[in-house]
Design a protein around this motif. Structure first.
Motif, mmCIF file in Angstrom:
data_model
loop_
_atom_site.group_PDB
_atom_site.id
_atom_site.type_symbol
_atom_site.label_atom_id
_atom_site.label_comp_id
_atom_site.label_asym_id
_atom_site.label_seq_id
_atom_site.Cartn_x
_atom_site.Cartn_y
_atom_site.Cartn_z
ATOM 1 N N ILE A 100 0.952 -1.180 0.037
ATOM 2 C CA ILE A 100 -0.099 -0.034 0.056
ATOM 3 C C ILE A 100 0.866 1.089 0.026
ATOM 4 C CG2 ILE A 100 -1.969 1.394 1.244
ATOM 5 C CD1 ILE A 100 -3.024 -1.401 1.913
ATOM 6 N N TRP A 101 1.989 1.205 0.792
ATOM 7 C CA TRP A 101 3.062 2.305 0.607
ATOM 8 C C TRP A 101 3.121 2.523 -0.838
ATOM 9 C CZ3 TRP A 101 8.102 2.974 -1.153
ATOM 10 C CH2 TRP A 101 8.470 4.175 -0.638
ATOM 11 N N ARG A 102 4.008 1.732 -1.641
ATOM 12 C CA ARG A 102 4.045 1.709 -3.169
ATOM 13 C C ARG A 102 2.908 2.328 -3.692
ATOM 14 N NH1 ARG A 102 5.837 2.700 -7.582
ATOM 15 N NH2 ARG A 102 6.690 1.140 -8.824
ATOM 16 N N ILE A 103 1.727 1.863 -3.598
ATOM 17 C CA ILE A 103 0.731 2.212 -4.215
ATOM 18 C C ILE A 103 0.389 3.647 -3.863
ATOM 19 C CG2 ILE A 103 -2.062 2.324 -4.533
ATOM 20 C CD1 ILE A 103 -1.665 -1.010 -4.266
ATOM 21 N N ASP A 104 0.528 4.265 -2.680
ATOM 22 C CA ASP A 104 0.513 5.602 -2.376
ATOM 23 C C ASP A 104 1.429 6.350 -2.893
ATOM 24 O OD1 ASP A 104 -0.563 7.511 -0.652
ATOM 25 O OD2 ASP A 104 1.307 7.658 0.340
ATOM 26 N N GLN A 105 2.795 5.954 -3.116
ATOM 27 C CA GLN A 105 4.067 6.768 -3.748
ATOM 28 C C GLN A 105 3.515 6.903 -5.151
ATOM 29 O OE1 GLN A 105 6.521 8.022 -1.723
ATOM 30 N NE2 GLN A 105 5.188 7.346 -0.275
ATOM 31 N N GLU A 106 3.118 5.875 -5.846
ATOM 32 C CA GLU A 106 2.726 6.126 -7.094
ATOM 33 C C GLU A 106 1.294 6.874 -7.623
ATOM 34 O OE1 GLU A 106 3.964 5.092 -11.167
ATOM 35 O OE2 GLU A 106 4.957 4.410 -9.263
ATOM 36 N N PHE A 107 0.383 6.654 -6.708
ATOM 37 C CA PHE A 107 -1.115 6.923 -6.913
ATOM 38 C C PHE A 107 -1.634 8.153 -6.200
ATOM 39 C CE2 PHE A 107 -0.523 2.776 -9.187
ATOM 40 C CZ PHE A 107 -0.339 3.370 -10.398
ATOM 41 N N GLY A 108 -1.179 7.830 -4.701
ATOM 42 C CA GLY A 108 -1.935 8.532 -3.805
ATOM 43 C C GLY A 108 -3.056 7.521 -3.165
ATOM 44 N N VAL A 109 -3.206 7.591 -2.033
ATOM 45 C CA VAL A 109 -4.201 7.054 -1.460
ATOM 46 C C VAL A 109 -5.031 7.880 -0.283
ATOM 47 C CG1 VAL A 109 -3.363 4.539 -1.515
ATOM 48 C CG2 VAL A 109 -2.993 6.001 0.527
ATOM 49 N N ASP A 110 -6.257 7.571 -0.155
ATOM 50 C CA ASP A 110 -6.969 8.401 1.101
ATOM 51 C C ASP A 110 -7.688 7.694 1.924
ATOM 52 O OD1 ASP A 110 -9.033 7.628 -0.750
ATOM 53 O OD2 ASP A 110 -9.377 9.575 -1.751
ATOM 54 N N GLY A 111 -8.623 8.465 2.586
ATOM 55 C CA GLY A 111 -9.472 7.586 3.429
ATOM 56 C C GLY A 111 -8.748 7.043 4.635
ATOM 57 N N LYS A 112 -9.500 6.154 5.227
ATOM 58 C CA LYS A 112 -8.983 5.382 6.383
ATOM 59 C C LYS A 112 -7.731 4.632 6.089
ATOM 60 C CE LYS A 112 -12.835 3.283 7.329
ATOM 61 N NZ LYS A 112 -13.731 2.103 8.150
#
Length: 122
Positions: A100-112
């Motif tokens: 999930i960290w990698r996905i956040d670095q690539e695209f960003g994540v939000d919410g909980k």
């Protein structure tokens, strides 16, 4: 690799399984005999291996991000906070974090999921 002097375990999923059975700081932070919590941990780990990794990998390699965004929205509903399965860190968090960290670095994540990621990064 884990090497406790007798056992060498080279695979990260097997390492998490091994750690989850041992008496250590992480496993002392929650009741290992709590069947409901154990099921939640297993469900998160299954979601990571069967959904987050393959769908995230396709998105990172140039595929559509729509399936990933849909998956993250579904999983967001399952974050109990501050950690994935409640008040204590578990193998579920250790399993999910790098992906999930990698996905956040690539695209960003939000919410909980973003709130959880921020807690884990501290």
């Amino acid at each position: 690799n884990i090497d406790d002097g007798a056992t060498v375990i080279p695979d990260s999923e097997l390492i998490l399984e091994y750690i989850s059975r041992e008496d250590n700081e992480m496993t002392r932070s929650y009741d290992r005999n709590d069947a409901q919590l154990t099921l939640k941990i297993k469900a998160w780990r299954k979601n990571v291996s069967e959904k987050i990794i393959p769908i995230g990998k396709r998105a990172v390699l140039g595929g559509s991000t729509e399936p990933l965004n849909k998956l993250l929205a579904e999983l967001d509903e399952n974050v109990e906070g501050p950690f994935l399965c409640g008040d204590s860190i578990t193998a579920a968090d250790c399993c999910a974090f790098p992906f999930i960290w990698r996905i956040d670095q690539e695209f960003g994540v939000d919410g909980k999921i973003k709130e959880w990621l921020d807690v884990c990064e501290k």
